[in-house]
Motif scaffolding. Structure first.
Motif, PDB file in Angstrom:
ATOM      1  N   ARG A   1      -1.393  -5.339 -15.648  1.00  0.00           N
ATOM      2  CA  ARG A   1      -2.234  -4.281 -14.788  1.00  0.00           C
ATOM      3  C   ARG A   1      -1.690  -2.807 -15.031  1.00  0.00           C
ATOM      4  O   ARG A   1      -2.659  -2.229 -15.073  1.00  0.00           O
ATOM      5  N   ILE A   2      -0.409  -2.820 -15.120  1.00  0.00           N
ATOM      6  CA  ILE A   2       0.126  -1.536 -15.177  1.00  0.00           C
ATOM      7  C   ILE A   2      -0.396  -0.711 -16.476  1.00  0.00           C
ATOM      8  O   ILE A   2      -0.761   0.473 -16.593  1.00  0.00           O
TER       9      ILE A   2
ATOM     10  N   PHE B   1      -4.748  -3.628 -19.047  1.00  0.00           N
ATOM     11  CA  PHE B   1      -5.271  -4.538 -20.212  1.00  0.00           C
ATOM     12  C   PHE B   1      -6.380  -5.127 -20.070  1.00  0.00           C
ATOM     13  O   PHE B   1      -7.270  -5.415 -20.953  1.00  0.00           O
ATOM     14  N   SER B   2      -6.707  -5.604 -18.635  1.00  0.00           N
ATOM     15  CA  SER B   2      -7.617  -6.640 -18.513  1.00  0.00           C
ATOM     16  C   SER B   2      -8.331  -6.326 -17.065  1.00  0.00           C
ATOM     17  O   SER B   2      -7.720  -5.894 -16.340  1.00  0.00           O
ATOM     18  N   THR B   3      -9.452  -6.602 -17.104  1.00  0.00           N
ATOM     19  CA  THR B   3     -10.423  -6.268 -15.640  1.00  0.00           C
ATOM     20  C   THR B   3      -9.989  -7.633 -14.778  1.00  0.00           C
ATOM     21  O   THR B   3     -10.148  -7.503 -13.624  1.00  0.00           O
ATOM     22  N   THR B   4      -9.783  -8.906 -15.441  1.00  0.00           N
ATOM     23  CA  THR B   4      -9.619 -10.244 -14.880  1.00  0.00           C
ATOM     24  C   THR B   4      -8.610 -10.724 -15.242  1.00  0.00           C
ATOM     25  O   THR B   4      -8.305 -10.954 -16.776  1.00  0.00           O
TER      26      THR B   4
ATOM     27  N   MET C   1     -12.125  -6.940 -19.924  1.00  0.00           N
ATOM     28  CA  MET C   1     -11.791  -8.193 -20.815  1.00  0.00           C
ATOM     29  C   MET C   1     -11.092  -9.044 -19.743  1.00  0.00           C
ATOM     30  O   MET C   1     -10.370  -8.644 -18.848  1.00  0.00           O
ATOM     31  N   LYS C   2     -11.124 -10.362 -20.050  1.00  0.00           N
ATOM     32  CA  LYS C   2     -10.772 -11.410 -19.390  1.00  0.00           C
ATOM     33  C   LYS C   2      -9.568 -11.929 -19.915  1.00  0.00           C
ATOM     34  O   LYS C   2      -9.395 -12.297 -21.253  1.00  0.00           O
ATOM     35  N   THR C   3      -8.379 -12.262 -19.143  1.00  0.00           N
ATOM     36  CA  THR C   3      -7.218 -12.918 -19.847  1.00  0.00           C
ATOM     37  C   THR C   3      -6.645 -14.147 -18.904  1.00  0.00           C
ATOM     38  O   THR C   3      -6.815 -13.878 -17.689  1.00  0.00           O
ATOM     39  N   PHE C   4      -6.300 -15.084 -19.472  1.00  0.00           N
ATOM     40  CA  PHE C   4      -5.659 -16.090 -18.983  1.00  0.00           C
ATOM     41  C   PHE C   4      -4.034 -16.164 -19.336  1.00  0.00           C
ATOM     42  O   PHE C   4      -3.570 -15.806 -20.591  1.00  0.00           O
ATOM     43  N   LEU C   5      -3.351 -16.340 -18.280  1.00  0.00           N
ATOM     44  CA  LEU C   5      -1.859 -16.466 -18.322  1.00  0.00           C
ATOM     45  C   LEU C   5      -1.428 -17.980 -18.238  1.00  0.00           C
ATOM     46  O   LEU C   5      -1.718 -18.358 -17.071  1.00  0.00           O
ATOM     47  N   ILE C   6      -0.961 -18.645 -19.186  1.00  0.00           N
ATOM     48  CA  ILE C   6      -0.579 -20.040 -18.865  1.00  0.00           C
ATOM     49  C   ILE C   6       0.993 -20.229 -19.097  1.00  0.00           C
ATOM     50  O   ILE C   6       1.494 -20.261 -20.044  1.00  0.00           O
TER      51      ILE C   6
ATOM     52  N   GLU D   1       4.298  -4.359 -26.990  1.00  0.00           N
ATOM     53  CA  GLU D   1       3.324  -5.492 -27.415  1.00  0.00           C
ATOM     54  C   GLU D   1       2.030  -5.318 -26.732  1.00  0.00           C
ATOM     55  O   GLU D   1       1.003  -5.643 -27.376  1.00  0.00           O
ATOM     56  N   ILE D   2       2.145  -5.279 -25.640  1.00  0.00           N
ATOM     57  CA  ILE D   2       0.672  -5.294 -24.816  1.00  0.00           C
ATOM     58  C   ILE D   2      -0.140  -4.122 -25.339  1.00  0.00           C
ATOM     59  O   ILE D   2      -1.620  -4.341 -25.775  1.00  0.00           O
ATOM     60  N   GLN D   3       0.517  -2.978 -25.662  1.00  0.00           N
ATOM     61  CA  GLN D   3      -0.445  -1.913 -26.094  1.00  0.00           C
ATOM     62  C   GLN D   3      -1.048  -2.181 -27.482  1.00  0.00           C
ATOM     63  O   GLN D   3      -1.688  -1.802 -27.988  1.00  0.00           O
ATOM     64  N   ALA D   4       0.083  -2.864 -28.347  1.00  0.00           N
ATOM     65  CA  ALA D   4      -0.355  -3.142 -29.632  1.00  0.00           C
ATOM     66  C   ALA D   4      -1.387  -4.239 -29.768  1.00  0.00           C
ATOM     67  O   ALA D   4      -2.247  -4.092 -30.503  1.00  0.00           O
TER      68      ALA D   4
END
Length: 132
Positions: free
Chosen positions: A21-22, A25-28, A1-6, A118-121
């Motif tokens: 990362r811990i 959540f995402s591969t990228t 899964m790809k994620t953007f942080l803005i 929240e990330i897990q949810a």
């Protein structure tokens, strides 16, 4: 899964990226300190490479989160179902929550800082939407 942080705050990006990362959540994970830069990259992506998740800060200089969402409006049909936007904000204004509901691409508004639960949810929610 790809994620953007803005987010224009490099520390917020660093902490969120580390937590993602811990939690595996995402591969990228791509980080952007300006909405303009993220928008330029996003609109150049082939549909198959669109990020599944975008964590978007609202309060940024030049182009804020609302302006970013408005700029995505013409591309909404291409992104819907493939790209989930989660607004990350320190604002407690009810008007922000109501306004977020008017954007089809916004999945939810989350108060900063985002935490592990929240990330897990979010991860569970996205996995539940994927076809088996």
């Amino acid at each position: 899964m790809k994620t953007f942080l803005i987010d224009d705050d490099p520390l917020a990006n660093y902490l969120t990226k580390r937590l993602l990362r811990i939690e595996q959540f995402s591969t990228t994970i791509s980080t952007f300190e300006s909405a303009e830069a993220a928008l330029a990259v996003l609109l150049q992506q082939p549909p198959a490479e669109t990020p599944a998740v975008i964590f978007l800060d609202l309060n940024m200089p030049l182009m804020n989160g609302w302006q970013f969402l408005d700029a995505l409006a013409p591309h909404e049909n291409l992104l819907r179902g493939h790209c989930h936007i989660f607004i990350l904000t320190s604002s407690l204004a009810l008007t922000d929550m109501e306004k977020a509901k008017t954007y089809a691409l916004v999945t939810r508004l989350i108060h900063k800082p985002i935490d592990r639960l929240e990330i897990q949810a979010i991860y569970s929610q996205l996995q539940g939407e994927r076809p088996a």
